[in-house]
Design a protein around this motif. Structure first.
Motif, PDB file in Angstrom:
ATOM      1  N   ARG A   1       0.420 -10.870  -1.951  1.00 25.95           N
ATOM      2  CA  ARG A   1       1.005  -9.861  -2.849  1.00 25.95           C
ATOM      3  C   ARG A   1       0.078  -8.665  -3.003  1.00 25.95           C
ATOM      4  O   ARG A   1       0.513  -7.507  -2.968  1.00 25.95           O
ATOM      5  CB  ARG A   1       1.295 -10.475  -4.230  1.00 25.95           C
ATOM      6  N   GLU A   2      -1.223  -8.934  -3.163  1.00 21.26           N
ATOM      7  CA  GLU A   2      -2.193  -7.856  -3.309  1.00 21.26           C
ATOM      8  C   GLU A   2      -2.244  -6.986  -2.053  1.00 21.26           C
ATOM      9  O   GLU A   2      -2.324  -5.755  -2.143  1.00 21.26           O
ATOM     10  CB  GLU A   2      -3.576  -8.427  -3.637  1.00 21.26           C
ATOM     11  N   GLU A   3      -2.209  -7.615  -0.901  1.00 22.65           N
ATOM     12  CA  GLU A   3      -2.227  -6.861   0.360  1.00 22.65           C
ATOM     13  C   GLU A   3      -0.971  -6.004   0.510  1.00 22.65           C
ATOM     14  O   GLU A   3      -1.033  -4.874   0.993  1.00 22.65           O
ATOM     15  CB  GLU A   3      -2.373  -7.814   1.554  1.00 22.65           C
ATOM     16  N   ARG A   4       0.170  -6.538   0.103  1.00 22.29           N
ATOM     17  CA  ARG A   4       1.417  -5.770   0.178  1.00 22.29           C
ATOM     18  C   ARG A   4       1.352  -4.551  -0.738  1.00 22.29           C
ATOM     19  O   ARG A   4       1.771  -3.456  -0.351  1.00 22.29           O
ATOM     20  CB  ARG A   4       2.617  -6.643  -0.190  1.00 22.29           C
ATOM     21  N   LYS A   5       0.836  -4.735  -1.957  1.00 26.35           N
ATOM     22  CA  LYS A   5       0.698  -3.610  -2.896  1.00 26.35           C
ATOM     23  C   LYS A   5      -0.249  -2.552  -2.323  1.00 26.35           C
ATOM     24  O   LYS A   5       0.030  -1.349  -2.393  1.00 26.35           O
ATOM     25  CB  LYS A   5       0.176  -4.092  -4.250  1.00 26.35           C
ATOM     26  N   LYS A   6      -1.349  -3.016  -1.747  1.00 24.76           N
ATOM     27  CA  LYS A   6      -2.322  -2.096  -1.154  1.00 24.76           C
ATOM     28  C   LYS A   6      -1.674  -1.339   0.001  1.00 24.76           C
ATOM     29  O   LYS A   6      -1.846  -0.111   0.135  1.00 24.76           O
ATOM     30  CB  LYS A   6      -3.532  -2.888  -0.642  1.00 24.76           C
ATOM     31  N   ASN A   7      -0.905  -2.037   0.803  1.00 25.15           N
ATOM     32  CA  ASN A   7      -0.210  -1.420   1.933  1.00 25.15           C
ATOM     33  C   ASN A   7       0.779  -0.359   1.447  1.00 25.15           C
ATOM     34  O   ASN A   7       0.858   0.746   2.022  1.00 25.15           O
ATOM     35  CB  ASN A   7       0.508  -2.496   2.754  1.00 25.15           C
ATOM     36  N   GLU A   8       1.528  -0.676   0.375  1.00 28.28           N
ATOM     37  CA  GLU A   8       2.483   0.292  -0.189  1.00 28.28           C
ATOM     38  C   GLU A   8       1.757   1.541  -0.688  1.00 28.28           C
ATOM     39  O   GLU A   8       2.218   2.669  -0.456  1.00 28.28           O
ATOM     40  CB  GLU A   8       3.280  -0.347  -1.335  1.00 28.28           C
ATOM     41  N   ARG A   9       0.632   1.352  -1.376  1.00 29.97           N
ATOM     42  CA  ARG A   9      -0.146   2.502  -1.866  1.00 29.97           C
ATOM     43  C   ARG A   9      -0.622   3.375  -0.710  1.00 29.97           C
ATOM     44  O   ARG A   9      -0.542   4.600  -0.761  1.00 29.97           O
ATOM     45  CB  ARG A   9      -1.350   2.023  -2.687  1.00 29.97           C
ATOM     46  N   LEU A  10      -1.119   2.728   0.335  1.00 26.21           N
ATOM     47  CA  LEU A  10      -1.617   3.480   1.483  1.00 26.21           C
ATOM     48  C   LEU A  10      -0.486   4.242   2.184  1.00 26.21           C
ATOM     49  O   LEU A  10      -0.676   5.391   2.618  1.00 26.21           O
ATOM     50  CB  LEU A  10      -2.318   2.546   2.467  1.00 26.21           C
ATOM     51  N   GLU A  11       0.684   3.593   2.287  1.00 27.39           N
ATOM     52  CA  GLU A  11       1.826   4.271   2.913  1.00 27.39           C
ATOM     53  C   GLU A  11       2.272   5.472   2.093  1.00 27.39           C
ATOM     54  O   GLU A  11       2.580   6.531   2.644  1.00 27.39           O
ATOM     55  CB  GLU A  11       2.989   3.289   3.106  1.00 27.39           C
ATOM     56  N   LYS A  12       2.288   5.334   0.758  1.00 29.75           N
ATOM     57  CA  LYS A  12       2.650   6.459  -0.110  1.00 29.75           C
ATOM     58  C   LYS A  12       1.643   7.593   0.030  1.00 29.75           C
ATOM     59  O   LYS A  12       2.012   8.774   0.106  1.00 29.75           O
ATOM     60  CB  LYS A  12       2.731   6.012  -1.578  1.00 29.75           C
ATOM     61  N   GLU A  13       0.351   7.219   0.060  1.00 26.30           N
ATOM     62  CA  GLU A  13      -0.693   8.243   0.201  1.00 26.30           C
ATOM     63  C   GLU A  13      -0.589   8.944   1.550  1.00 26.30           C
ATOM     64  O   GLU A  13      -0.722  10.164   1.637  1.00 26.30           O
ATOM     65  CB  GLU A  13      -2.072   7.597   0.047  1.00 26.30           C
ATOM     66  N   LEU A  14      -0.314   8.197   2.588  1.00 22.93           N
ATOM     67  CA  LEU A  14      -0.158   8.775   3.915  1.00 22.93           C
ATOM     68  C   LEU A  14       1.040   9.727   3.950  1.00 22.93           C
ATOM     69  O   LEU A  14       0.945  10.848   4.488  1.00 22.93           O
ATOM     70  CB  LEU A  14       0.010   7.665   4.961  1.00 22.93           C
ATOM     71  N   ALA A  15       2.153   9.287   3.364  1.00 27.99           N
ATOM     72  CA  ALA A  15       3.348  10.145   3.326  1.00 27.99           C
ATOM     73  C   ALA A  15       3.063  11.427   2.555  1.00 27.99           C
ATOM     74  O   ALA A  15       3.467  12.523   2.971  1.00 27.99           O
ATOM     75  CB  ALA A  15       4.519   9.382   2.694  1.00 27.99           C
ATOM     76  N   ARG A  16       2.344  11.325   1.418  1.00 27.50           N
ATOM     77  CA  ARG A  16       2.003  12.499   0.618  1.00 27.50           C
ATOM     78  C   ARG A  16       1.117  13.455   1.424  1.00 27.50           C
ATOM     79  O   ARG A  16       1.352  14.666   1.455  1.00 27.50           O
ATOM     80  CB  ARG A  16       1.280  12.058  -0.664  1.00 27.50           C
ATOM     81  N   LYS A  17       0.131  12.912   2.137  1.00 28.33           N
ATOM     82  CA  LYS A  17      -0.777  13.750   2.923  1.00 28.33           C
ATOM     83  C   LYS A  17      -0.051  14.399   4.107  1.00 28.33           C
ATOM     84  O   LYS A  17      -0.308  15.558   4.444  1.00 28.33           O
ATOM     85  CB  LYS A  17      -1.983  12.942   3.404  1.00 28.33           C
ATOM     86  N   GLU A  18       0.840  13.643   4.737  1.00 28.80           N
ATOM     87  CA  GLU A  18       1.623  14.226   5.842  1.00 28.80           C
ATOM     88  C   GLU A  18       2.514  15.376   5.338  1.00 28.80           C
ATOM     89  O   GLU A  18       2.622  16.406   5.993  1.00 28.80           O
ATOM     90  CB  GLU A  18       2.479  13.147   6.515  1.00 28.80           C
ATOM     91  N   LYS A  19       3.084  15.187   4.157  1.00 25.17           N
ATOM     92  CA  LYS A  19       3.924  16.233   3.572  1.00 25.17           C
ATOM     93  C   LYS A  19       3.087  17.466   3.249  1.00 25.17           C
ATOM     94  O   LYS A  19       3.476  18.592   3.555  1.00 25.17           O
ATOM     95  CB  LYS A  19       4.599  15.695   2.292  1.00 25.17           C
ATOM     96  N   ALA A  20       1.904  17.241   2.672  1.00 23.04           N
ATOM     97  CA  ALA A  20       1.013  18.353   2.321  1.00 23.04           C
ATOM     98  C   ALA A  20       0.569  19.066   3.610  1.00 23.04           C
ATOM     99  O   ALA A  20       0.497  20.303   3.651  1.00 23.04           O
ATOM    100  CB  ALA A  20      -0.184  17.869   1.547  1.00 23.04           C
TER     101      ALA A  20
END
Length: 148
Positions: A124-143
């Motif tokens: 569960r912790e790894e999945r949450k970490k993965n979701e955070r990283l994907e959101k951060e990556l999407a935000r950076k790609e958008k920026a």
């Protein structure tokens, strides 16, 4: 073939098997390749040697398989303390060893349950970490897309 041609541990293991009641020497000969006369000699020497008995196989009880330990625990489960002590003495095993094995058997499922619970939590912790990283990556790609 002489004794010196075989490692001590191998000879001890074979002798322990030879001293079991229902063992056929020819079967051991086929399995090990040790000469039949040598096997009979080892068996006879072991029987004549003081302190070496059919319980020799129990001397290295810490090296037993889990199944053998479990079987021994079952064999002694319903014995009184006196019977238990006598049985252990006959087999050349310390009662403390058997008590440790009994505790391990009792707690076996608990450790599995704990391990599964721990694994689930880590997943569960790894999945949450993965979701955070994907959101951060999407935000950076958008920026990056907005600046470029």
């Amino acid at each position: 073939m002489s004794y010196n041609r075989y490692p001590k541990e191998m000879k001890e293991a074979i002798v322990a098997r030879l001293l079991e009641e229902d063992v056929v020497v020819v079967d051991i000969q086929k399995e090990t390749g040790v000469g039949i006369n040598t096997l009979y000699k080892w068996r006879d020497e072991a029987k004549n040697k003081r302190g070496l008995s059919a319980t020799t196989k129990y001397k290295n009880a810490d090296k037993w398989s889990s199944q053998d330990k479990f079987t021994f625990v079952l064999e002694t489960a319903n014995l009184s303390e006196i019977e238990f002590s006598e049985y252990c003495r006959e087999k050349g095993i310390y009662p403390e060893q058997v008590k440790e094995w009994r505790d391990a058997c009792i707690n076996a499922n608990d450790s599995t349950k704990e391990a599964n619970s721990k694994s689930s939590k880590e997943l569960r912790e790894e999945r949450k970490k993965n979701e955070r990283l994907e959101k951060e990556l999407a935000r950076k790609e958008k920026a990056l897309a907005e600046t470029g």
